[in-house]
Design a protein around this motif. Structure first.
Motif, mmCIF file in Angstrom:
data_model
loop_
_atom_site.group_PDB
_atom_site.id
_atom_site.type_symbol
_atom_site.label_atom_id
_atom_site.label_comp_id
_atom_site.label_asym_id
_atom_site.label_seq_id
_atom_site.Cartn_x
_atom_site.Cartn_y
_atom_site.Cartn_z
ATOM 1 N N GLY A 223 0.753 -0.795 -0.421
ATOM 2 C CA GLY A 223 -0.094 -0.016 -0.200
ATOM 3 C C GLY A 223 0.840 1.358 0.120
ATOM 4 N N GLY A 224 2.059 0.945 -0.644
ATOM 5 C CA GLY A 224 2.912 2.467 -0.456
ATOM 6 C C GLY A 224 3.739 2.233 0.474
ATOM 7 N N THR A 225 3.775 1.796 1.934
ATOM 8 C CA THR A 225 4.321 1.940 2.841
ATOM 9 C C THR A 225 5.589 0.759 3.166
ATOM 10 N N ALA A 226 6.160 1.532 3.371
ATOM 11 C CA ALA A 226 8.145 0.698 3.147
ATOM 12 C C ALA A 226 7.927 0.404 4.539
ATOM 13 N N TYR A 227 8.291 -1.042 5.244
ATOM 14 C CA TYR A 227 8.414 -2.244 5.948
ATOM 15 C C TYR A 227 9.880 -1.713 6.269
ATOM 16 N N ARG A 228 10.439 -0.869 7.099
ATOM 17 C CA ARG A 228 11.800 -0.992 7.529
ATOM 18 C C ARG A 228 12.442 -2.125 8.451
ATOM 19 N N ALA A 229 12.317 -2.474 9.781
ATOM 20 C CA ALA A 229 11.963 -3.042 10.197
ATOM 21 C C ALA A 229 11.258 -4.014 11.026
ATOM 22 N N GLY A 230 12.201 -5.063 10.994
ATOM 23 C CA GLY A 230 11.905 -6.261 11.635
ATOM 24 C C GLY A 230 12.315 -7.631 10.711
ATOM 25 N N PRO A 231 12.610 -8.765 11.170
ATOM 26 C CA PRO A 231 13.025 -10.110 10.271
ATOM 27 C C PRO A 231 12.555 -10.450 8.629
ATOM 28 N N PRO A 232 13.349 -10.835 7.682
ATOM 29 C CA PRO A 232 12.711 -11.133 6.564
ATOM 30 C C PRO A 232 11.472 -11.686 6.517
ATOM 31 N N TYR A 233 10.756 -11.486 5.554
ATOM 32 C CA TYR A 233 9.475 -12.594 5.599
ATOM 33 C C TYR A 233 9.866 -13.650 4.830
ATOM 34 N N ASP A 234 8.666 -14.553 5.686
ATOM 35 C CA ASP A 234 8.422 -15.851 4.797
ATOM 36 C C ASP A 234 8.361 -15.208 3.040
ATOM 37 N N ARG A 235 8.653 -16.369 2.269
ATOM 38 C CA ARG A 235 8.253 -15.786 0.521
ATOM 39 C C ARG A 235 7.246 -16.132 0.236
ATOM 40 N N ILE A 236 6.975 -15.729 -0.832
ATOM 41 C CA ILE A 236 5.854 -16.730 -1.641
ATOM 42 C C ILE A 236 5.629 -16.177 -3.327
ATOM 43 N N VAL A 237 5.388 -17.284 -4.209
ATOM 44 C CA VAL A 237 5.121 -17.497 -5.678
ATOM 45 C C VAL A 237 4.006 -16.885 -5.621
ATOM 46 N N LEU A 238 3.298 -16.307 -6.380
ATOM 47 C CA LEU A 238 1.555 -16.604 -6.653
ATOM 48 C C LEU A 238 1.687 -16.857 -8.315
ATOM 49 N N GLU A 239 0.652 -17.333 -8.247
ATOM 50 C CA GLU A 239 -0.111 -17.649 -9.561
ATOM 51 C C GLU A 239 -0.921 -16.711 -10.286
ATOM 52 N N GLY B 53 -7.932 -20.562 17.276
ATOM 53 C CA GLY B 53 -8.373 -19.395 16.395
ATOM 54 C C GLY B 53 -7.095 -18.796 14.979
ATOM 55 N N PRO B 54 -7.696 -18.484 13.982
ATOM 56 C CA PRO B 54 -6.719 -17.742 12.889
ATOM 57 C C PRO B 54 -5.185 -17.335 13.006
ATOM 58 N N THR B 55 -4.702 -17.905 12.599
ATOM 59 C CA THR B 55 -3.291 -17.214 12.829
ATOM 60 C C THR B 55 -2.716 -16.677 10.728
ATOM 61 N N THR B 56 -2.076 -15.331 11.411
ATOM 62 C CA THR B 56 -1.993 -14.339 10.376
ATOM 63 C C THR B 56 -1.181 -14.324 10.624
ATOM 64 N N ARG B 57 0.025 -14.060 8.733
ATOM 65 C CA ARG B 57 1.482 -13.833 9.478
ATOM 66 C C ARG B 57 1.528 -12.552 7.908
ATOM 67 N N THR B 58 2.699 -12.216 7.895
ATOM 68 C CA THR B 58 3.235 -11.629 6.179
ATOM 69 C C THR B 58 4.013 -12.607 5.347
ATOM 70 N N LEU B 59 3.748 -12.092 3.947
ATOM 71 C CA LEU B 59 4.615 -13.398 3.187
ATOM 72 C C LEU B 59 4.616 -11.856 1.910
ATOM 73 N N TYR B 60 6.019 -12.257 2.200
ATOM 74 C CA TYR B 60 6.824 -11.577 1.175
ATOM 75 C C TYR B 60 7.040 -12.026 -0.803
ATOM 76 N N VAL B 61 6.391 -11.348 -1.583
ATOM 77 C CA VAL B 61 6.092 -12.026 -2.577
ATOM 78 C C VAL B 61 6.940 -11.466 -3.366
#
Length: 804
Positions: free
Chosen positions: A150-166, A190-198
């Motif tokens: 959404g135009g906002t850069a994530y500058r902190a935190g560990p490297p994200y898990d990766r995903i390749v999308l169809e 309950g549901p698990t939510t994480r951020t994945l790097y494309v």
């Protein structure tokens, strides 16, 4: 027959240059047609292309999650089945929801290694494949920007898990490599939510993502799946068969081997092919028409070269008849000679295309490299040269028959003037001190040696130029699906849906979002017409205060109660016209509508009828809107607007979808059209060279006479160049005008046949057509430079036969 063979052999030795040109012209035309066939197969069969490139699986077996499904060990016996050529997987899978910028989509996460599988290998179209933690380094990607969402850069935190999308899933989410998406998985606690790097976007020969119907596919590393879903996961395995015809039998054996109770879903290659091909009927029809037209243009070009060569040998034919050759021997000699040229050229063109075509850079080389694995390859390789040779043989037979009628006395033929006298208009132009080069070039192009022959040459050159213009019309039409979607029934760029019926103020909330011009409420139902076994789509869009901007091609937009507009597919299905009433059944309730117009409908094959939402509420009081169609302001970015809508409608559980276009949102068809235009340009060049050579040979007497009365060699050469340029100019003007009209009719006719409806054709920009005319004129002048130089240097004693 022996005398005929000896004459053919002698003629080949005497006219080696002309023979070489005839062979090369045939080879170039055949190579052009084969390249066009490869391009057509590349663009019109997208599933076959992806399937062959990826060595895709014919059958995919999806197991149930957890202990109810099958394990990896149970899959091993599948490879021993007689019908199975290779096995892809098994892959551990988990069902999840991806979200990006307010858009959500269901996805099947599939665990795979850092190296793509050999069978059913995803084809990367952007980004890169998955890498392990040791390869990632400190950042998300070596040399890449920080992930953004959404135009906002994530500058902190560990490297994200990766995903390749169809790729269809990525397009739905507006996700590109370098961005992040949010994944949500259900769990016991309950549901698990994480951020994945494309990391990348890939194509696959499996069914495409369709909201509410088929889940998309996302590839992740096994350790990533362990962190996301450590407990219940399923298994997916793909089977590549030896013979696609054995699909049903192979599925029965595989299901029996694994156990039907352990399999949740089976997908076959026929489903994926239908899914891929559903949006390509318009392209397929246009490309098929181009293939036939290119074959016609090629045959005309080569036949013109054959006729020109026979006409240039009229003196030799007269000598042969004078020494005793019969008309039948002359005809047989020319047939044997030019059929030999055609067959040799076809063999050279075919061999060169198959051997060197894949080395051509860009989409043409890719198409040729993939072509041997496409269906119909052998038929095209054998049929196209054969059809071209047969057409050349037909043209040669007619020209040879004319050669058999040449009189045996050269003086009788030469006694007639080679050209008409200078017209009164030409004499007046010279009297006004216009350039004699221009006046004589005009006379040479359009009056000498005869108006009929000059007009025929111009028409033959205009044919490939007209087809190039038709290609430009198709190019412009496909381009407007992205640049001006409102003209092709895509006035709304976004669709917003909510989990629960939205509040009354929801529409106002959407209209306050920057970039949104109008938020139109709507609902959609499946309807059944009495006497029809199929279904159609009934839409209620807009209200009297906020009407939906339909793309009206005929009639008018609905304005009153029970008024509606329909797509061409619906009109064809019901055999009705604008102005008639239609009756349908919606959920057991009758609905009668008055068709007041025809709209451009790219969805569901045009079998759509649209009315106002209030009309549906008359039969269903209190009907809430099922979605809101967002019409954006000019220049608004749908991606940014979607992110703003997601922010403004927080708490409503919104789902935002982009409106798909019938050509898949890709530039591949336009690239193929550009390559086809290049093929047609090569055919036009062959015709242009033939025209220039014939014109110079037919007008040698006139040019030498001009030199005798005082024109300088430079002026004589300028006359030849001017004549060729004016002929090319006239042909290009005629071709672009005829091609623009023909392209408009062709595209509209094909669009109507596919259900989209006539009225979508768009002419190219005038500047583009002007550039085509200028390019053809410049090509004509350049092609005439070498013959003009040779003609200007000739002496009168070099050609005494021309002055007999």
């Amino acid at each position: 027959m022996r005398a005929t063979w000896r004459w053919v052999h002698s003629d080949l030795r005497t006219h080696r240059g002309e023979a070489l040109f005839a062979v090369l012209a045939s080879a170039g035309v055949i190579a052009s047609l084969l390249l066009a066939a490869a391009l057509l197969g590349y663009a019109a069969s997208p599933w076959q292309r992806v399937f062959n490139q990826s060595r895709g699986g014919h059958v995919w077996l999806h197991g149930r999650e957890g202990h109810e499904g099958f394990g990896a060990a149970a899959v091993a016996p599948l490879a021993s089945l007689d019908e199975v050529a290779a096995v892809s997987g098994p892959f551990r899978t988990a069902t999840a929801t991806l979200e990006s910028g307010g858009t959500r989509a269901e996805v099947a996460l599939r665990a795979t290694g850092s190296r793509p599988p050999d069978t059913a290998r995803p084809l990367l179209t952007a980004g890169r494949w998955l890498t392990t933690a040791t390869d990632q380094g400190a950042g998300p990607r070596d040399g890449a920007a920080t992930p953004r969402q959404g135009g906002t850069a994530y500058r902190a935190g560990p490297p994200y898990d990766r995903i390749v999308l169809e790729h269809t899933l990525a397009r739905t989410l507006w996700a590109t490599p370098g961005e992040t998406v949010t994944v949500t998985l259900p769990g016991r606690d309950g549901p698990t939510t994480r951020t994945l790097y494309v990391a990348g976007v890939a194509e696959t020969a499996e069914p495409r993502y369709r909201a509410g119907q088929d889940d998309g596919v996302g590839w992740i590393l096994p350790e990533t799946l362990d962190r996301l879903a450590p407990a219940a996961t399923g298994q997916t395995v793909g089977l590549r068969l030896k013979d696609p015809a054995d699909t049903d039998y192979a599925v029965q054996r595989a299901v029996t081997l694994l156990g039907a109770e352990r399999i949740a879903q089976v997908t076959k290659w026929q489903q994926a092919k239908a899914d891929f091909g559903g949006d390509d009927r318009l392209l397929g029809r246009i490309f098929a028409a181009f293939g036939l037209a290119a074959l016609l243009a090629a045959a005309v070009a080569v036949a013109g070269a054959v006729r020109a060569r026979i006409r240039g040998q009229a003196g030799d034919i007269a000598v042969l008849k004078a020494v005793g050759f019969t008309p039948g021997q002359v005809i047989r000699g020319f047939l044997l000679q030019h059929l030999g040229f055609a067959v040799t050229g076809a063999a050279l063109g075919t061999a060169a295309t198959l051997a060197l075509g894949r080395a051509i850079p860009g989409r043409v080389g890719d198409a040729v490299a993939l072509w041997p694995r496409m269906p119909g390859h052998r038929a095209a390789v054998a049929g196209i040269p054969l059809a071209a040779v047969l057409l050349i043989a037909a043209a040669t037979a007619l020209a040879a028959w004319r050669a058999g009628r040449v009189p045996p006395v050269p003086a009788a033929r030469r006694a007639h003037p080679a050209a008409r006298p200078l017209s009164a208009l030409g004499r007046r132009a010279l009297g006004l001190r216009l350039s004699p080069v221009l006046v004589l070039g005009w006379r040479s192009a359009f009056t000498a040696p005869g108006r009929t022959r000059a007009l025929g040459a111009t028409a033959r050159l205009a044919l490939p130029i007209a087809l190039m213009t038709v290609a430009l019309v198709a190019w412009s039409t496909l381009g407007q699906f992205r640049t001006d979607p409102g003209r092709v029934g895509r006035a709304a760029a976004l669709t917003v849906r909510t989990e629960q019926p939205p509040p009354a103020s929801f529409e106002e909330t959407l209209e306050t979002v920057p970039g949104v011009a109008d938020a139109v409420p709507g609902a959609e139902f499946r309807a059944l017409v009495p006497g029809q076994t199929g279904t159609l789509t009934l839409r209620g869009l807009g209200t009297p205060d906020a009407p939906y901007p339909h793309t009206i091609a005929e009639g008018r937009a609905p304005a009153g109660p029970d008024e509606a507009v329909a797509g061409q597919g619906l009109l064809d299905l019901l055999d009705v016209r604008v102005g008639e009433w239609v009756r349908m059944t919606v959920g057991g309730r009758p609905q009668i509508l008055h068709l007041v117009g025809r709209s451009i409908e790219p969805d569901h094959g045009g079998r759509v009828v649209s009315t106002g939402l209030d009309t549906l509420r008359d039969s269903t009081p209190g009907l809430p809107p099922a979605f809101h169609a967002l019409v954006l302001r000019p220049g608004a970015d749908p991606r940014r607007v979607a992110a703003a809508v997601a922010t403004a409608a927080t708490g409503e559980g919104v789902e935002i979808r982009a409106t798909a276009d019938p050509v898949g949102g890709e530039d591949a068809p336009r690239g193929v059209l550009a390559a086809l235009a290049a093929v047609l340009a090569l055919i036009a060049l062959v015709e242009l060279l033939t025209l220039v050579g014939t014109g110079v040979r037919d007008r040698v007497r006139d040019l030498l006479a001009l030199r005798a009365i005082g024109l300088t060699p430079r002026q004589i050469g300028a006359v030849v160049v001017t004549s060729a340029a004016l002929t090319a100019l006239a042909a290009s003007v005629l071709g672009t005008a005829a091609g623009a009209a023909l392209g408009h009719l062709l595209v509209d006719a094909e669009a109507a046949a596919t259900g989209l409806g006539a009225g979508v054709a768009r002419l190219p920009a005038p500047a583009l057509l002007a550039a085509l005319v200028l390019a053809a004129t410049a090509a004509g002048a350049l092609a005439a430079l070498a013959p003009a130089t040779r003609t200007a240097r000739r002496r009168l004693v070099d050609s005494p036969g021309e002055t007999l």
